[in-house]
Design a protein around this motif. Structure first.
Motif, short mmCIF file in Angstrom:
data_model
loop_
_atom_site.label_atom_id
_atom_site.label_comp_id
_atom_site.label_asym_id
_atom_site.label_seq_id
_atom_site.Cartn_x
_atom_site.Cartn_y
_atom_site.Cartn_z
N GLY A 150 0.79 -1.23 0.00
CA GLY A 150 0.00 0.00 0.00
C GLY A 150 0.82 1.27 0.00
O GLY A 150 0.33 2.31 -0.47
N ARG A 151 2.06 1.21 0.50
CA ARG A 151 2.82 2.45 0.69
C ARG A 151 4.08 2.57 -0.16
O ARG A 151 4.72 3.62 -0.14
CB ARG A 151 3.20 2.60 2.17
CG ARG A 151 1.98 2.74 3.09
CD ARG A 151 2.36 3.09 4.50
NE ARG A 151 1.17 3.31 5.32
CZ ARG A 151 0.88 2.62 6.41
NH1 ARG A 151 1.72 1.68 6.85
NH2 ARG A 151 -0.22 2.87 7.09
N LEU A 152 4.46 1.52 -0.87
CA LEU A 152 5.73 1.57 -1.60
C LEU A 152 5.71 2.63 -2.70
O LEU A 152 6.69 3.35 -2.90
CB LEU A 152 6.05 0.20 -2.20
CG LEU A 152 7.40 0.06 -2.89
CD1 LEU A 152 8.54 0.47 -1.96
CD2 LEU A 152 7.61 -1.37 -3.40
N GLY A 153 4.60 2.75 -3.42
CA GLY A 153 4.52 3.76 -4.48
C GLY A 153 4.70 5.16 -3.93
O GLY A 153 5.45 5.97 -4.48
N ALA B 145 10.45 8.38 -16.75
CA ALA B 145 9.88 8.42 -15.40
C ALA B 145 9.27 7.07 -15.01
O ALA B 145 9.46 6.59 -13.89
CB ALA B 145 8.83 9.53 -15.30
N TYR B 146 8.55 6.45 -15.93
CA TYR B 146 7.94 5.16 -15.63
C TYR B 146 9.01 4.11 -15.33
O TYR B 146 8.88 3.35 -14.36
CB TYR B 146 7.08 4.70 -16.80
CG TYR B 146 6.54 3.30 -16.64
CD1 TYR B 146 5.42 3.06 -15.85
CD2 TYR B 146 7.16 2.22 -17.27
CE1 TYR B 146 4.93 1.76 -15.68
CE2 TYR B 146 6.67 0.93 -17.10
CZ TYR B 146 5.57 0.71 -16.32
OH TYR B 146 5.10 -0.57 -16.15
N LEU B 147 10.07 4.09 -16.12
CA LEU B 147 11.14 3.11 -15.92
C LEU B 147 11.81 3.32 -14.56
O LEU B 147 12.04 2.36 -13.82
CB LEU B 147 12.18 3.24 -17.04
CG LEU B 147 13.39 2.32 -16.96
CD1 LEU B 147 12.97 0.86 -17.08
CD2 LEU B 147 14.39 2.68 -18.08
N ALA B 148 12.12 4.57 -14.22
CA ALA B 148 12.77 4.86 -12.94
C ALA B 148 11.90 4.44 -11.77
O ALA B 148 12.38 3.84 -10.79
CB ALA B 148 13.09 6.35 -12.85
N ARG B 149 10.62 4.73 -11.84
CA ARG B 149 9.70 4.35 -10.76
C ARG B 149 9.65 2.83 -10.60
O ARG B 149 9.66 2.31 -9.48
CB ARG B 149 8.30 4.90 -11.05
CG ARG B 149 8.17 6.40 -10.84
CD ARG B 149 6.80 6.88 -11.26
NE ARG B 149 6.51 8.23 -10.78
CZ ARG B 149 6.09 9.22 -11.54
NH1 ARG B 149 5.92 9.03 -12.84
NH2 ARG B 149 5.86 10.42 -11.03
N GLN B 150 9.59 2.11 -11.73
CA GLN B 150 9.55 0.65 -11.67
C GLN B 150 10.83 0.10 -11.04
O GLN B 150 10.77 -0.81 -10.20
CB GLN B 150 9.39 0.07 -13.07
CG GLN B 150 7.97 0.05 -13.57
CD GLN B 150 7.12 -0.96 -12.81
OE1 GLN B 150 6.43 -0.62 -11.85
NE2 GLN B 150 7.16 -2.21 -13.23
N GLU B 151 11.97 0.62 -11.44
CA GLU B 151 13.24 0.13 -10.89
C GLU B 151 13.31 0.36 -9.39
O GLU B 151 13.74 -0.52 -8.63
CB GLU B 151 14.40 0.83 -11.60
CG GLU B 151 14.59 0.39 -13.03
CD GLU B 151 15.61 1.22 -13.79
OE1 GLU B 151 16.26 0.67 -14.69
OE2 GLU B 151 15.76 2.42 -13.47
N MET B 152 12.87 1.51 -8.94
CA MET B 152 12.91 1.81 -7.51
C MET B 152 11.95 0.93 -6.73
O MET B 152 12.29 0.38 -5.66
CB MET B 152 12.62 3.29 -7.27
CG MET B 152 13.69 4.23 -7.82
SD MET B 152 13.31 5.97 -7.51
CE MET B 152 13.54 6.07 -5.73
N ARG B 153 10.73 0.78 -7.24
CA ARG B 153 9.74 -0.05 -6.53
C ARG B 153 10.21 -1.50 -6.41
O ARG B 153 10.13 -2.11 -5.34
CB ARG B 153 8.38 0.01 -7.25
CG ARG B 153 7.60 1.29 -6.99
CD ARG B 153 6.16 1.15 -7.43
NE ARG B 153 6.03 1.04 -8.87
CZ ARG B 153 5.72 2.06 -9.67
NH1 ARG B 153 5.52 3.27 -9.16
NH2 ARG B 153 5.60 1.89 -10.97
#
Length: 415
Positions: free
Chosen positions: A287-290, A370-378
């Motif tokens: 619930g909070r990772l994003g 931006a989408y790629l960076a967010r996916q990698e971090m999550r």
């Protein structure tokens, strides 16, 4: 007399703050944050002059001003160059124009080609690659217990993902990584006494030669990778030529590797120094990772600034901007704007809404990755926090003095 008075007004800064002075960027982060808070409290953008060159710029430090300049691409141009200093004309002629240094219609033309290359099939494969690479890196951390998070994890994930996505052969990756390091070594404020003139440009040239050769090979024998898609795609009769491919790959490595690497390193350090936020996150990871990733990007702001050139006389926030003048968009300051963010210096993974400008202020130059960076971090933080729940940073991160990016050179680990 009026011109002299105007120049004096522009050079006046509260408490001696000078964003054009390299020494300002050597100050500790809290001191710089406090200086930007004082600038945001002023009536409008302040003008700073580089005393070494005599050139100046208006500093946009408020969230609303950065957004306005980002979205009005007809008034605030990227074409003359968005970095400081601006790239020399001969460099752009030789190496090609990066998308960040283009205005429409050329920017829209290239962005359309690149966007069409990111097919649903390619995106699905990249998402799986991220999971595979993240698992392998955490496996290695668990087995080897490295001392530094940056070279062992933060730098590895985005670089490997981008090389997989582009289709760079394994045997060429070590060489390209060394060239990337040479090309980006001197982007900070500090300058080495042993600096080799043109070393960065030579590294960039060699890297682009490698990518151009790969592009020629993929035109003859396409495979299921991004290079093939970019050089064979026919979008309104256009596909990327060798120089455009080299410039795009260079942008990917800076925007996709450097920024994500720094966001990951800052993110782990933030979780380590805010145990209550870490506990909140692990109590509800799904619930909070994003929200945690968004707050890491806001708080760290990997890219500190970009510049624009004013196309026509324009008024912004009560300040008259003349055609030809420069403005600098300070994203880190905008991300701490008290008018937008409650308690902006706090690290709060539940912050909502969180309209940060860590990927840009919107408009045509909003970060394509931006989408790629967010996916990698999550994906990486999910792996780390579930499989190595005691991993944490030790001491303060070793930062590179820079007015361009919030770069982490090293981050020591404990388990």
């Amino acid at each position: 007399m009026k011109a002299t008075a105007d120049l004096a007004r522009r050079r006046h800064t509260p408490d001696g703050i000078d964003l054009a002075d390299p020494e300002f960027w050597r100050l500790p982060l809290p001191e710089r944050a406090a200086a930007f808070a004082r600038l945001r409290a002023l009536d409008g953008p302040l003008y700073f002059t580089d005393l070494r060159t005599g050139r100046g710029f208006h500093a946009l430090v408020r969230h609303a001003d950065v957004v306005a300049a980002s979205r009005d691409s007809k008034v605030f141009l990227s074409g003359p160059g968005v970095t400081t200093p601006e790239p020399a004309r001969w460099v752009r002629t030789v190496f090609g124009d990066s998308m960040v240094n283009l205005d429409d219609p050329r920017h829209a033309d290239l962005r359309r080609i690149v966007s069409r290359a990111f097919t649903p099939r390619l995106i699905s494969r990249v998402e799986e690659d991220i999971r595979v690479v993240a698992r392998e890196l955490v496996d290695r951390v668990a087995a080897d217990r490295p001392a530094d998070f940056v070279p062992s994890v933060a730098a590895q994930l985005p670089y490997r993902v981008i090389c997989d996505m582009m289709g760079v052969p394994e045997q060429q990756r070590r060489r390209i990584l060394a060239l990337v390091n040479d090309a980006s070594e001197h982007t900070g404020v500090a300058r080495s006494r042993l600096r080799v003139p043109g070393r960065g440009l030579m590294a960039l040239a060699r890297m682009q030669q490698i990518i151009a050769a790969l592009g020629r090979e993929r035109r003859r024998r396409p495979t299921d990778d991004l290079i093939s898609a970019l050089v064979t795609a026919d979008v309104d009769g256009r596909r990327l030529n060798s120089r455009e491919l080299g410039a795009f790959f260079s942008l990917l490595l800076v925007a996709g590797v450097e920024t994500t690497r720094n966001a990951l390193a800052h993110g782990l350090h933030l979780l380590s120094t805010h145990p209550e936020q870490r506990e909140l996150l692990t109590a509800d990871l799904d619930g909070r990772l994003g929200g945690a990733v968004e707050e890491m990007v806001r708080h760290a702001t990997p890219i500190i600034q970009f510049r624009r050139t004013v196309a026509v006389d324009h008024e912004l926030n009560g300040t008259r901007l003349a055609a030809g003048e420069k403005v600098v968009l300070f994203f880190g300051s905008a991300n701490r704007d008290e008018a937008v963010f409650t308690d902006p210096d706090a690290f709060d993974i539940t912050r909502s809404p969180n309209p940060h400008l860590g990927f840009g202020g919107g408009g045509p130059h909003f970060c394509l990755g931006a989408y790629l960076a967010r996916q990698e971090m999550r994906v990486l933080f999910r792996e780390l926090l579930t499989r190595l729940p005691r991993i944490r940073s030790v001491g303060e991160p070793a930062l590179v003095h820079s007015s361009f990016d919030n770069r982490v050179k090293a981050l020591r680990l404990a388990y």
